[in-house]
Scaffold this active site. Structure first.
Site, short mmCIF file in Angstrom:
data_model
loop_
_atom_site.label_atom_id
_atom_site.label_comp_id
_atom_site.label_asym_id
_atom_site.label_seq_id
_atom_site.Cartn_x
_atom_site.Cartn_y
_atom_site.Cartn_z
CE1 TYR A 64 -4.27 0.34 -0.38
CE2 TYR A 64 -4.27 -1.42 0.97
CZ TYR A 64 -4.87 -0.74 0.31
OH TYR A 64 -6.44 -1.01 -0.22
CD GLU A 66 -4.75 4.95 0.64
OE1 GLU A 66 -5.09 5.71 1.28
OE2 GLU A 66 -5.58 4.02 0.29
CG ASP A 241 -7.75 11.70 -22.75
OD1 ASP A 241 -6.68 11.29 -23.14
OD2 ASP A 241 -8.96 11.27 -22.51
CB THR A 270 -3.94 5.45 -21.48
OG1 THR A 270 -3.94 5.41 -22.94
CG2 THR A 270 -5.35 5.36 -21.12
CE LYS A 273 -6.77 3.86 -25.49
NZ LYS A 273 -6.86 4.65 -23.95
NE ARG A 279 -5.01 -3.20 -20.33
CZ ARG A 279 -5.44 -2.69 -21.16
NH1 ARG A 279 -6.45 -1.96 -21.27
NH2 ARG A 279 -5.15 -3.05 -22.35
#
Ligand code: DSN
Length: 478
Positions: A64, A66, A241, A270, A273, A279
């Site tokens: 974790y 955060e 974007d 992203t 692509k 991903r």
């Protein structure tokens, strides 16, 4: 015979998985086999490198983290800090950005981080200010009401879905469509191109808080300098974007007015692509939005995925190598060769061609819907997806278009000669497919008729086309 490192790594991984759940190991092996055999023309897909894939399969997944680098809500994040900082550093260098936030899990998440950052930065809200300095418990009912009123219903102007925009730019199937009062700009019906005068007019009338540029099915460059001027003229924040074309920006195919990073206040993307990474998502911005962007987790994101951030660092390091620029140029060369091959055979293309990685076919000229064409091509070993065309009479489900793209086939090494052969295969399938009928004799938008022998023949030809271009040539699963 001794195995190379990639084969040893993937074989060993599958052996370990097989000992626990053999069906998962089998599915992973089958996925590689499927990917090796199909002519993958999905414009948003690619093949990440073995190093990128392997960086994801490890114990970083268990951590974790955060918070942000050096400022975590959990102890023991020193190694996560290393990979997150490396990924951000590579991203900043690669794109020439002042700040990079590499935690988003996807493009939708990256856009939500950006929307929140813009709202928090731009909207005057005393209640929000209180919440930001962690006085949430001190907020009164009236504060909460004011906060919702002040942040809700802000205006966003983005490209319309049927012109190639993305559903996260304020459309109903996505939460952005509920968060924002959205208006869209389309394309010129005669040319299929963005008409910047119309965008400026819409901006003047609507006065959006956010002007969004970016697309998932527009086959042309966007002039981000002009879009920024439009945003400035109405006091909007300009967001781009670049999920689809990030690889073309990274590879310096899109430069000057067509590179969004120097022109936008904030850029999202992203990483899987045309950028060819794992991903995931990413946000780039200047110092003025950096603090808000870094609040992405836990503001709108779940815990970061350190194993994916490790893979982002690897993929971004790969994209900084000189051969990536060559790859990016070949993506566009291939898309243009594919477009020319189709036009020569009589296929109607939206805008008549392409200057990026994708081509949008209007298959109504073949008497088909996008759905019929997509299935007929799939039967023939050609993987594409249906997509609406501007002012599509068949809507977003059946559509009249097929979107194809070249990032994946270019990674395999196919070039312009193979693109012409691909155009021939696509044209043959589409011209030999007929629209079908429902049981009551009415025309169907889904059923079609294609001779199975022809589909089989084209599948074999598609597979032969790929034989000279093995996928993951160093990986032998035995
Ligand atoms: N699903 C992606 C695409 O195919 O374009 C965009 O989110």
């Amino acid at each position: 015979m001794s195995l190379n490192a990639e084969s040893t790594a993937f074989r060993s991984a599958l052996e370990v998985i097989r000992a626990v759940e053999p069906r998962v190991a089998d599915a992973i092996g089958a996925e590689l086999a499927d990917q090796r055999e199909s002519l993958k023309l999905i414009a948003s897909e690619n093949y990440a490198s073995p190093a990128t894939l392997l960086a994801m399969g490890n114990w970083f997944s268990d951590k974790y983290a955060e918070g942000t680098v050096g400022r975590r809500f959990y102890a023991g994040c020193q190694n996560v800090d290393t990979v997150e900082a490396l990924a951000a550093e590579h991203a900043k260098e690669l794109f020439g950005a002042a700040h990079a936030y590499v935690q988003p899990h996807s493009g939708i998440d990256a856009n939500l981080v950006a929307f929140w950052a813009i709202l928090a930065d731009r909207v005057e809200s005393p209640a929000l200010k209180k919440a930001q300095v962690r006085q949430v418990n001190d907020l009164t009912e009236a504060d909460w009401f004011a906060l919702r009123r002040e942040l809700g219903n802000q205006r966003m102007l983005g490209m319309s879905l049927d012109a190639g925009g993305h559903l996260t730019h304020g459309f109903r199937p996505n939460i952005s469509g509920k968060m924002f009062d959205q208006r869209s700009y389309g394309t010129d019906p005669a040319t299929g191109l963005i008409d910047y005068d119309r965008v400026a007019e819409a901006a003047r009338e609507f006065k959006p808080l956010i002007l969004v540029a970016g697309y998932s099915a527009y086959p042309r460059k966007v002039n981000f300098r002009i879009m920024r001027e439009i945003a400035d003229s109405v006091g909007a924040t300009f967001m781009v974007d670049m999920a689809h074309f990030a690889g073309l920006v990274a590879g310096k195919v899109f430069t000057g007015d067509f590179d969004p990073v120097p022109h936008a206040h904030i850029v999202t993307t992203t990483t899987h692509k045309s950028l060819r990474g794992p991903r995931g998502g990413m946000v780039l911005c200047g110092p003025e939005l950096a603090d808000q962007v870094d609040r992405g987790c836990p503001m709108v994101l779940g815990g970061p995925l350190p194993h994916v951030m490790a893979a982002k660092a690897v993929a971004l390091a790969e994209a900084r190598r000189p051969d990536f620029a060559d790859y990016a140029q070949r993506i566009v060369d291939n898309a243009q060769a594919l477009a020319e091959g189709l036009v020569r055979r009589g296929t109607k293309l939206v805008t008549g061609g392409t200057d990026n990685h994708l081509v949008l076919l209007d298959v109504s000229g073949y008497g088909l819907t996008g759905r019929q064409a997509e299935q007929a091509l799939l039967d023939s070993g050609i993987v594409t997806n249906r997509n609406a065309v501007p002012q599509d009479p068949n809507g977003a489900w059946y559509t009249s278009g097929i979107r194809i793209g070249t990032p994946a086939l270019t990674t395999r090494g196919l070039g312009v000669a193979e693109m012409d052969q691909t155009a021939e295969l696509i044209h043959t399938v589409l011209s030999q497919t007929q629209a079908g009928s429902n049981a009551d004799g009415t025309p169907s938008k889904a059923k079609y008729v294609l001779d199975p022998a022809l589909a089989d023949k084209i599948s074999k030809q598609a597979s032969e086309l790929l034989t000279g271009f093995p996928l993951y040539p160093a990986v032998d699963l035995g």
